[in-house]
Design a protein around this motif. Sequence first.
Motif, PDB file in Angstrom:
ATOM      1  N   ALA A  55       0.838  -1.193   0.000  1.00 48.84           N
ATOM      2  CA  ALA A  55       0.000   0.000   0.000  1.00 48.84           C
ATOM      3  C   ALA A  55       0.870   1.240   0.000  1.00 48.84           C
ATOM      4  N   PRO A  56       0.429   2.282  -0.715  1.00 48.97           N
ATOM      5  CA  PRO A  56       1.182   3.511  -0.667  1.00 48.97           C
ATOM      6  C   PRO A  56       1.090   4.083   0.751  1.00 48.97           C
ATOM      7  N   GLY A  57       2.205   4.583   1.210  1.00 46.77           N
ATOM      8  CA  GLY A  57       2.169   5.167   2.547  1.00 46.77           C
ATOM      9  C   GLY A  57       2.544   4.185   3.635  1.00 46.77           C
ATOM     10  N   GLY A  58       2.801   2.940   3.259  1.00 46.44           N
ATOM     11  CA  GLY A  58       3.273   1.962   4.229  1.00 46.44           C
ATOM     12  C   GLY A  58       2.161   1.304   5.015  1.00 46.44           C
ATOM     13  N   ARG A  59       2.516   0.168   5.650  1.00 45.91           N
ATOM     14  CA  ARG A  59       1.514  -0.608   6.374  1.00 45.91           C
ATOM     15  C   ARG A  59       1.605  -0.334   7.868  1.00 45.91           C
ATOM     16  N   ASN A  60       0.487  -0.582   8.547  1.00 49.91           N
ATOM     17  CA  ASN A  60       0.461  -0.403   9.987  1.00 49.91           C
ATOM     18  C   ASN A  60       0.296  -1.776  10.627  1.00 49.91           C
ATOM     19  N   VAL A  61       1.428  -2.488  10.809  1.00 52.27           N
ATOM     20  CA  VAL A  61       1.390  -3.867  11.301  1.00 52.27           C
ATOM     21  C   VAL A  61       0.871  -3.922  12.737  1.00 52.27           C
ATOM     22  N   ARG A  62       1.048  -2.820  13.475  1.00 52.39           N
ATOM     23  CA  ARG A  62       0.616  -2.798  14.879  1.00 52.39           C
ATOM     24  C   ARG A  62      -0.876  -3.107  15.006  1.00 52.39           C
ATOM     25  N   LYS A  63      -1.655  -2.609  14.043  1.00 54.55           N
ATOM     26  CA  LYS A  63      -3.101  -2.843  14.091  1.00 54.55           C
ATOM     27  C   LYS A  63      -3.421  -4.337  14.009  1.00 54.55           C
ATOM     28  N   THR A  64      -2.650  -5.067  13.199  1.00 56.03           N
ATOM     29  CA  THR A  64      -2.880  -6.505  13.053  1.00 56.03           C
ATOM     30  C   THR A  64      -2.685  -7.201  14.396  1.00 56.03           C
ATOM     31  N   PHE A  65      -1.596  -6.864  15.077  1.00 57.51           N
ATOM     32  CA  PHE A  65      -1.333  -7.479  16.379  1.00 57.51           C
ATOM     33  C   PHE A  65      -2.427  -7.101  17.376  1.00 57.51           C
ATOM     34  N   GLN A  66      -2.846  -5.844  17.329  1.00 50.93           N
ATOM     35  CA  GLN A  66      -3.899  -5.403  18.257  1.00 50.93           C
ATOM     36  C   GLN A  66      -5.202  -6.171  18.003  1.00 50.93           C
ATOM     37  N   LEU A  67      -5.534  -6.342  16.707  1.00 50.88           N
ATOM     38  CA  LEU A  67      -6.776  -7.049  16.379  1.00 50.88           C
ATOM     39  C   LEU A  67      -6.690  -8.519  16.778  1.00 50.88           C
ATOM     40  N   MET A  68      -5.536  -9.137  16.554  1.00 50.79           N
ATOM     41  CA  MET A  68      -5.372 -10.538  16.940  1.00 50.79           C
ATOM     42  C   MET A  68      -5.508 -10.680  18.456  1.00 50.79           C
ATOM     43  N   ALA A  69      -4.860  -9.764  19.198  1.00 54.84           N
ATOM     44  CA  ALA A  69      -4.942  -9.810  20.665  1.00 54.84           C
ATOM     45  C   ALA A  69      -6.391  -9.620  21.108  1.00 54.84           C
ATOM     46  N   LEU A  70      -7.088  -8.740  20.416  1.00 52.48           N
ATOM     47  CA  LEU A  70      -8.490  -8.479  20.750  1.00 52.48           C
ATOM     48  C   LEU A  70      -9.345  -9.731  20.539  1.00 52.48           C
ATOM     49  N   MET A  71      -9.100 -10.428  19.424  1.00 52.72           N
ATOM     50  CA  MET A  71      -9.873 -11.641  19.138  1.00 52.72           C
ATOM     51  C   MET A  71      -9.566 -12.736  20.151  1.00 52.72           C
ATOM     52  N   ILE A  72      -8.293 -12.846  20.523  1.00 52.52           N
ATOM     53  CA  ILE A  72      -7.920 -13.860  21.525  1.00 52.52           C
ATOM     54  C   ILE A  72      -8.591 -13.515  22.874  1.00 52.52           C
ATOM     55  N   GLY A  73      -8.557 -12.230  23.240  1.00 53.24           N
ATOM     56  CA  GLY A  73      -9.195 -11.792  24.481  1.00 53.24           C
ATOM     57  C   GLY A  73     -10.690 -12.093  24.467  1.00 53.24           C
ATOM     58  N   TYR A  74     -11.328 -11.824  23.336  1.00 55.51           N
ATOM     59  CA  TYR A  74     -12.770 -12.080  23.204  1.00 55.51           C
ATOM     60  C   TYR A  74     -13.057 -13.574  23.403  1.00 55.51           C
ATOM     61  N   THR A  75     -12.248 -14.425  22.753  1.00 57.14           N
ATOM     62  CA  THR A  75     -12.484 -15.871  22.817  1.00 57.14           C
ATOM     63  C   THR A  75     -12.305 -16.376  24.256  1.00 57.14           C
ATOM     64  N   LEU A  76     -11.289 -15.857  24.946  1.00 56.24           N
ATOM     65  CA  LEU A  76     -11.040 -16.296  26.318  1.00 56.24           C
ATOM     66  C   LEU A  76     -12.159 -15.849  27.265  1.00 56.24           C
ATOM     67  N   ALA A  77     -12.674 -14.646  27.016  1.00 58.06           N
ATOM     68  CA  ALA A  77     -13.650 -14.069  27.951  1.00 58.06           C
ATOM     69  C   ALA A  77     -15.096 -14.457  27.635  1.00 58.06           C
ATOM     70  N   LEU A  78     -15.325 -15.011  26.448  1.00 57.31           N
ATOM     71  CA  LEU A  78     -16.711 -15.239  26.002  1.00 57.31           C
ATOM     72  C   LEU A  78     -17.524 -16.069  26.993  1.00 57.31           C
TER      73      LEU A  78
END
Lengths: 498, 165
Positions: B81-104
């Motif tokens: 993508a022009p302007g570069g990627r924001n890999v941090r968001k991917t890690f945040q989203l993965m952590a969020l999904m893991i947190g959701y699954t654990l807490a469900l």
Amino acid sequence: MDLFSGLIHGFSVALTPMNLLFGFSGAVIGTIIGILPGLGPLGTMALLLSLTYGFDPTAGMILFAGIYFGAMYGGSTTSILLNIPGEAASVVTCIEGYQMARRGRAGAALAVAAVGSFVAGTISLIGLSFLAPTLAMAALKFGPAEYLAVALVGLIIMSRLTGGNLLKSLMMIALGLALGTVGMETVAGYMRYTFKQPLLAQGIDFLPVAMGLFGISEVLVTAEEPAGNMQLQKVRFWELWPTLVEWKRSFGPIIRGSFIGFFVGLVPGPSPVISTMVSYSVESRLDKRGEFGKGAIEGVAGPEAANNASVGAAYVPLMALGIPFTPAMAVVMAVLLIHGINPGPLLMTEKPDLFWGVIASMYIGNFMLLVFNLPLVGVFANIIRTPLYLLMPIVLLLCLIGVYSVNNSILDIWLMTGFGLLGYLLRRLKYDLAPLVLALVLGPMMERSFREAMMISRGDLSVFLSRPISGTILLVGAIVLAAPLLIAWIKPLIRRKV
Amino acid sequence: MKIGSIVFAGLILAVGLVYEIMALNMPRGRLSYPGPGLFPVIIGVFIIATALGCLIQEILPRKKTGESPPTSPVPTQDSAAPGGRNVRKTFQLMALMIGYTLALKPVGFLICILAFLVIAIRIFGYRRWFPALAMAAVIAGISYVSFVLWLKVPLPLGILEEVLG
């Protein structure tokens, strides 16, 4: 049931209010996701797969057919107006479509794309109506050796056509086949790769894998892309009518695109994308005006016809043989499998309501798409303004609820999350996801066919080559696999002689 | 991405080896009556061979004339993508999904999804807390009515079980 009585019966099924509603909903959803970049028809179908659990299988199939066709229609809108392809099959349309829009001919480009899609969709459905029953009758003669040969060669052709690295595609096939062996083996009830986890005894379900690889990974990739600014061009209804010259110039490309799309659609691989590229290439070679790259209407008409035609054709191997040749068809097949229906040559005779109802609904859906897409083009184009911060969390939410709702299992959420991360990594490392998913779907059938063929032939491996149909199919596969090597070997020899 | 590709191919090679060793410990039967281990043995060899091939392909220096850049006008899905990627968001989203699954299960669907949406909306770039909370509450409410009340999906209600159950 012959073709015409079958189609009449199909229309009686498809025209029930409930099925019409599903067809319409599918067409609208498809158009919207076709417009929105980031979520393609495949991801959407994977996302909605769990919902079809509660529907009649015919309704589920009709919904998905609407989505698939609708996405092809919707994709052209933002390609032409914004130079943003909603999904991969509309990328080629950007080239000439956006140039036409810049010259003030956006309306004409949109109209030609819609009418071309309709004509091509209809031609491909006529092809599907004729070819699927004929192929299904022929497939009744297929034994396990033939089924294994078709599935194997389908995977080989797909790995060659996806355009990426062959070894990487083959590795994805191997991984998909391996995933298909997890769970209780059906003949002796032996547990394979379950690590004493009872939840894995049923095997790795297709749904969390597909939702993870296509739904979650798309969200993860989209999250990383920087948001761009877009300027939406307004198109008024009266501008949607191309001139007579534009119609004349579009006629040939639409017909050529329809046939190209149909034949490419019969081949395993990402047929909607490949068909648009082939059509664009053909039209640019036929161009005598030197207009290509500057807004040639042929470059919109041909590819847009081709991607729609390929959708109808993709249903042929699924409906006739029960073998999906594209990941999207694998998701469609899953609709049937979760209802305990095995698609294949007997589908037409055992489930005529479903077989003919789905085909008839495609004719209706195709017409619906033409009727509401053109007048509402401005409304649909505005959908692209939906902010990502709202759209993407909703997509994730639907994935999380959808995957849980099938088996009420937390394990499925873990699997989906894991495959989401895997899908993201594979995309970033330039691996193609389609061979993995197709191999996962085809793997159990291939193993069953292999074991049955071995038992019937008493362990004679030559059975795959000695039977004429399977032998011929395997020969085609071998040629496809070896072709690049042969070409690389022959080329220097020819050059030396010259 | 070359190191990433090498690591990934190496990882798949290791997976293939483990898969093959496990397959060799399964009853393979005879060719005329194949056992449950025969097909996995073949697939294991296939994984090892292709992973080795990918590994060698990544490690060996590529010929300059070997791979020409794509001439097609079609960009791939992986185009940077022009302007570069924001890999941090991917890690945040993965952590969020893991947190959701654990807490469900313990916390329940409604609270989990509300928190999930608020955080996801912020990860995707919307910074204001109150509107984010309002949007999340509306979406969570709609999803509760549609999935739990209408479609009867037995989503765990957790600590709200007594109030809503």
